[in-house]
Design a protein around this motif. Structure first.
Motif, mmCIF file in Angstrom:
data_model
loop_
_atom_site.group_PDB
_atom_site.id
_atom_site.type_symbol
_atom_site.label_atom_id
_atom_site.label_comp_id
_atom_site.label_asym_id
_atom_site.label_seq_id
_atom_site.Cartn_x
_atom_site.Cartn_y
_atom_site.Cartn_z
ATOM 1 N N ASN B 90 0.817 -1.212 0.000
ATOM 2 C CA ASN B 90 0.000 0.000 0.000
ATOM 3 C C ASN B 90 0.849 1.260 0.000
ATOM 4 O O ASN B 90 0.326 2.365 -0.072
ATOM 5 C CB ASN B 90 -0.893 0.035 1.248
ATOM 6 N N LEU B 91 2.166 1.074 0.123
ATOM 7 C CA LEU B 91 3.046 2.230 0.282
ATOM 8 C C LEU B 91 2.907 3.207 -0.875
ATOM 9 O O LEU B 91 2.770 4.418 -0.679
ATOM 10 C CB LEU B 91 4.495 1.748 0.407
ATOM 11 N N ARG B 92 2.913 2.671 -2.080
ATOM 12 C CA ARG B 92 2.845 3.534 -3.247
ATOM 13 C C ARG B 92 1.571 4.379 -3.233
ATOM 14 O O ARG B 92 1.607 5.585 -3.447
ATOM 15 C CB ARG B 92 2.895 2.708 -4.533
ATOM 16 N N GLY B 93 0.456 3.713 -2.923
ATOM 17 C CA GLY B 93 -0.817 4.433 -2.870
ATOM 18 C C GLY B 93 -0.804 5.516 -1.799
ATOM 19 O O GLY B 93 -1.266 6.631 -2.022
ATOM 20 N N ASN B 94 -0.239 5.182 -0.640
ATOM 21 C CA ASN B 94 -0.189 6.140 0.462
ATOM 22 C C ASN B 94 0.692 7.339 0.141
ATOM 23 O O ASN B 94 0.371 8.463 0.496
ATOM 24 C CB ASN B 94 0.350 5.456 1.726
#
Lengths: 267, 267
Positions: B90-94
């Motif tokens: 989820n890092l990229r989205g966050n």
């Protein structure tokens, strides 16, 4: 049919895909690594087997089959399930449903642009490399034409299956789980991970009667056939056409029924 | 500010974990479907493996049960990355949406806090599947069950996990520098598929590449040699715990460097 509105979507998709040039490089690196792994793995498998031909496939056949199956997978993967699922969760789907174009078609044509880019940037180079590495194992003749027809039918079947699975998201709220199930089932039963020729007899017969083998096994078998009898090519293409129509009808009907119970939170 | 000790972190981990599980339970359908999806993934991987070995009794001097051991070993070793570090996905989205900034304001270790937010229960299914395979292969190979063997297994399983975690961290951190870094992470995850083959199948050049440049061989091959073939353990196997720790540390530094560089999106 007014083709212009569809081609506009294709163009927009191409431009969008070009925005992410780096991703093509990374995909290419991934494919090359995969090619290397598959090459050495099957080379040692064939070396251990002691014969040149296993289950009617030579080492080159198997290599071409598996590498092109992956290339086809990258080319055909449209993330339809994700797209539908996310649009349902965010509510954006309402806006798409209001568009004066059938949602099924809209989604397909907005992706057709990345199809074109994927074809030229990943599928074609992979194809050429494999053809060169295996020197002439891929017969270059009329089978290429059959292959193209077969791939088009495969794209249609794949899209219908994706669309059916995407429609299930209307009911479940789950995207990752549904998508991974689909991917695993399709990849295994279509012969993309291990060629169907290697399957045990009972399983092979079972798999050949499912629509999934029409996605990867059918086009690749047509491509690799040395001297294809016209009737066997026709039978393969006919099976594909059959599944393509059946899956299209199922996906359309399922969507129509499901749409009645759609609940959208905001949007 | 008082230096926070390990006890504090363990306590807080379980507090965050409880919240995560509560929120997961409110999407019960998604949880069940995802779990089934995960099990299917493992089952289908195993079927592919089984089909392959039906046709070939051994690969490159590796018997069926030895390969099975490697397979189970890699599955178990991949559990921690699946369970504890799944939030990397989820890092990229966050980062992209700007939500990541909220983690930067917490008075505890940023990396710890971010990763502890998600615990992926699905990984436990994989653990059970992997352990089953490992134990089965262990019995079939007639390996001894001594405390030393078990200790070795544990240490080298942890080693293998650390290396996979390190690769995933580094790949996820790419999003701090490149847009659309999904493919980097996806590529790193594909490595784990290749981990289950012995590195000896490759030619020397690629053996070098898969050992030192893309360290796939450390995920299962080198660590498991200590248990599988105790008479011919290469130096790299003994070194792998150190390499694992170093890799993890480096990936942690990369991740933190990216995170501290992050300046939010202004929203």
């Amino acid at each position: 049919m007014n083709l212009k509105k569809y081609l506009t979507l294709t163009r927009a998709g191409m431009i969008e895909a070009l925005q992410f040039r780096l991703s093509f490089v990374i995909i290419a690196v991934g494919n090359v690594l995969y090619l290397i792994v598959v090459y050495f793995l099957w080379k040692s498998i064939y070396a251990s087997a002691g014969t040149d031909i296993v289950n009617g496939m030579t080492f080159s056949d198997t290599l071409i089959y598996l590498v092109l199956a992956t290339a086809l997978f990258n080319f055909m993967e449209m993330y339809t399930v994700w797209e539908i699922g996310r649009n349902i969760q965010s509510g954006k789907i309402v806006l798409d449903l209001l568009k004066p174009i059938e949602y099924r078609k809209y989604l397909f044509w907005s992706y057709s642009g990345s199809f074109v880019m994927q074809f030229f940037l990943t599928f074609l180079p992979t194809f050429l490399i494999v053809a060169a590495v295996t020197h002439g194992t891929i017969p270059l003749g009329i089978n290429l034409l059959y292959f193209i027809v077969s791939v088009i039918l495969a794209v249609s079947i794949n899209y219908s299956i994706d669309y059916i699975v995407g429609t299930i998201c209307l009911y479940t709220e789950s995207i990752w789980g549904i998508n991974i199930m689909k991917q695993v089932i399709v990849l295994l039963l279509s012969g993309a991970t291990v060629p169907i020729a290697f399957f045990p007899e009972g399983l092979k017969q079972f798999v050949l009667h499912l629509p999934f083998q029409s996605i990867y096994n059918a086009p690749l078998t047509i491509l690799l056939a040395k001297d294809p009898a016209p009737e066997s090519v026709l039978r393969t293409l006919g099976t594909q056409l059959f599944w393509s129509l059946v899956m299209m009808i199922i996906s359309k009907l399922f969507w129509k029924v499901s749409l009645r119970r759609i609940t959208v939170n905001g949007g | 500010m008082k230096k926070k000790n390990l006890r504090f972190y363990i306590r807080i981990y379980f507090k965050i974990l409880a919240q995560d599980l509560k929120s997961k339970m409110s999407y019960r359908a998604d949880f069940i479907i995802s779990t089934i999806g995960m099990i299917l993934t493992n089952v289908s991987g195993f079927i592919g493996f089984w089909i392959l070995f039906r046709n070939f009794p051994s690969i490159n001097g590796w018997s069926y049960h030895e390969m099975l051991f490697l397979y189970g070993f890699s599955l178990v070793a991949l559990t921690p990355v699946q369970c504890f570090f799944d939030n990397n996905w989820n890092l990229r989205g966050n980062v992209y949406s700007g939500d990541f900034i909220k983690y930067c304001f917490r008075p505890i270790n940023l990396f710890f806090y971010y990763q502890s937010e998600v615990f992926d229960i699905k990984g436990l299914g994989q653990l059970a599947f992997g352990l089953g395979t490992l134990i089965y292969a262990w019995i079939k190979l007639g390996l001894a069950v001594t405390p030393l063997m078990l200790l070795k297994t544990l240490v080298f399983l942890l080693t293998a996990s650390l290396i996979m975690i390190a690769m995933q961290n580094a790949a996820a951190a790419a999003c701090f520098w490149i847009e659309n870094s999904f493919y980097v992470l996806d590529l790193a995850m594909r490595f784990k598929e290749y981990a289950k083959y012995p590195v000896t199948i490759f030619s020397p050049v690629f053996r070098f590449i898969f050992t030192f440049i893309f360290p796939i061989a450390f995920i299962a091959y080198y660590p498991s040699l200590v248990i599988l073939r105790p008479d011919e353990v290469p130096v790299l196997s003994w070194l792998s715990p150190v390499i694992g720790i170093v890799f993890f540390y480096v990936s942690y530094k990369i991740w933190m460097r990216g995170a501290t560089r992050y300046s939010g999106t202004g929203s």
